[in-house]
Design an enzyme around this catalytic site. Structure first.
Site, PDB file in Angstrom:
ATOM      1  N   HIS A   1      20.562  36.562 -75.815  1.00  0.00           N
ATOM      2  CA  HIS A   1      20.099  36.052 -74.528  1.00  0.00           C
ATOM      3  C   HIS A   1      18.607  35.708 -74.585  1.00  0.00           C
ATOM      4  O   HIS A   1      17.808  36.497 -75.087  1.00  0.00           O
ATOM      5  CB  HIS A   1      20.350  37.087 -73.427  1.00  0.00           C
ATOM      6  CG  HIS A   1      21.795  37.407 -73.248  1.00  0.00           C
ATOM      7  ND1 HIS A   1      22.400  38.475 -73.892  1.00  0.00           N
ATOM      8  CD2 HIS A   1      22.759  36.805 -72.517  1.00  0.00           C
ATOM      9  CE1 HIS A   1      23.676  38.515 -73.557  1.00  0.00           C
ATOM     10  NE2 HIS A   1      23.917  37.510 -72.723  1.00  0.00           N
TER      11      HIS A   1
ATOM     12  N   ASP B   1      18.573  41.658 -78.008  1.00  0.00           N
ATOM     13  CA  ASP B   1      19.942  41.514 -78.519  1.00  0.00           C
ATOM     14  C   ASP B   1      20.119  40.268 -79.382  1.00  0.00           C
ATOM     15  O   ASP B   1      21.152  40.101 -80.041  1.00  0.00           O
ATOM     16  CB  ASP B   1      20.959  41.499 -77.370  1.00  0.00           C
ATOM     17  CG  ASP B   1      20.756  40.345 -76.385  1.00  0.00           C
ATOM     18  OD1 ASP B   1      19.956  39.433 -76.669  1.00  0.00           O
ATOM     19  OD2 ASP B   1      21.411  40.368 -75.324  1.00  0.00           O
TER      20      ASP B   1
ATOM     21  N   GLY C   1      29.655  37.878 -69.220  1.00  0.00           N
ATOM     22  CA  GLY C   1      30.873  38.205 -69.955  1.00  0.00           C
ATOM     23  C   GLY C   1      32.017  37.239 -69.741  1.00  0.00           C
ATOM     24  O   GLY C   1      33.082  37.387 -70.341  1.00  0.00           O
TER      25      GLY C   1
ATOM     26  N   SER D   1      26.756  34.719 -68.940  1.00  0.00           N
ATOM     27  CA  SER D   1      25.502  35.463 -68.798  1.00  0.00           C
ATOM     28  C   SER D   1      24.272  34.595 -69.051  1.00  0.00           C
ATOM     29  O   SER D   1      23.193  34.868 -68.523  1.00  0.00           O
ATOM     30  CB  SER D   1      25.493  36.660 -69.751  1.00  0.00           C
ATOM     31  OG  SER D   1      25.702  36.236 -71.097  1.00  0.00           O
TER      32      SER D   1
ATOM     33  N   ASN E   1      31.262  33.342 -74.925  1.00  0.00           N
ATOM     34  CA  ASN E   1      32.045  34.571 -75.049  1.00  0.00           C
ATOM     35  C   ASN E   1      33.388  34.328 -75.727  1.00  0.00           C
ATOM     36  O   ASN E   1      33.954  35.242 -76.339  1.00  0.00           O
ATOM     37  CB  ASN E   1      32.239  35.208 -73.669  1.00  0.00           C
ATOM     38  CG  ASN E   1      30.952  35.800 -73.136  1.00  0.00           C
ATOM     39  OD1 ASN E   1      30.290  36.589 -73.806  1.00  0.00           O
ATOM     40  ND2 ASN E   1      30.558  35.394 -71.942  1.00  0.00           N
TER      41      ASN E   1
END
Length: 222
Positions: free
Chosen positions: A197, A194, A80, A43, A108
């Site tokens: 990112h 979040d 992801g 991502s 991830n």
């Protein structure tokens, strides 16, 4: 183009024979053949949570364009994705026109607590594919957090520099290297809500830090 230059230089030498001449040939980006670079990632590469134009690949493309580099970046980021996902799709992602690859995977794996030896095996598989095709690679690391313990962090962090040395590829220690080493509280302004990112401004800093080594990658293309 090579034939044109050869003919041009031959004519020039004949026309100026008998005269003292200093010939300087300056490399120009306009003469360079365009190249294609695949950015294989998750991502962070894909540009999660951002307008398309603010994502990592479009901003890096704009940075390279501004430098006069004749390159097309392909966004191979999948939100992801793990190193296993990258290993599973690298073969068909490397279409015939791709001349080099940026590999930015592993975030991830860390979030899921995947064993470092598994991530290493998957990254090895990716680099094996690139080596078989004789493609230059930039391997981008991502230091593990300390919440899994010192042993996990030490093992995970060692993957990237060791594989870069083993495969003799370019290496950047962290995807976020361009942000510097400020305090987490100071860096949060460059992240989305979040905290994982980057926002558009954060991506710009990442690109400023990574751009020069991507130029080195381009120069390695034969």
């Amino acid at each position: 183009m090579r034939l044109f230059l050869k003919g041009f230089l031959t004519y020039g030498v004949r026309a100026l024979r008998g005269k003292a001449v200093v010939l300087v040939l300056i490399a120009s980006p306009a003469w360079a053949e365009p190249v294609t670079v695949l950015a294989l990632g998750d991502s962070l590469t894909q540009g999660f949570g951002l307008p398309a134009e603010d994502g990592f690949v479009p901003q890096l493309q704009g940075w390279l364009d501004a430098q006069g580099d004749q390159v097309t970046l392909v966004n191979g980021g999948v939100s992801g994705d793990t190193t296993a996902g990258g290993a599973a799709r690298v073969d068909w992602s490397l279409t015939p026109e791709v001349d080099a690859m940026i590999v930015a995977l592993g975030g991830n794996d860390m979030l899921r607590g995947i064993a470092p030896e598994v991530a290493r095996e998957n990254l090895t598989a990716i680099l094996d594919v690139a080596k078989a095709r004789d493609l230059p690679v930039l391997l981008v690391g991502l230091p593990a957090p300390g919440n899994y313990g010192v042993e996990y962090k030490t093992a995970f962090d060692a993957i990237y520099p060791e594989l870069a040395e083993q495969y003799d590829v370019l290496y950047l220690q962290s995807f976020f290297a361009g942000m510097g080493e400020g305090q987490p509280s100071e860096l949060q302004q460059f992240f989305q809500a979040d905290g994982i990112h980057p926002n558009a401004e954060g991506v710009a800093q990442i690109v400023d830090g990574m751009g020069p080594i991507v130029q080195e990658l381009i120069q390695e293309i034969e």
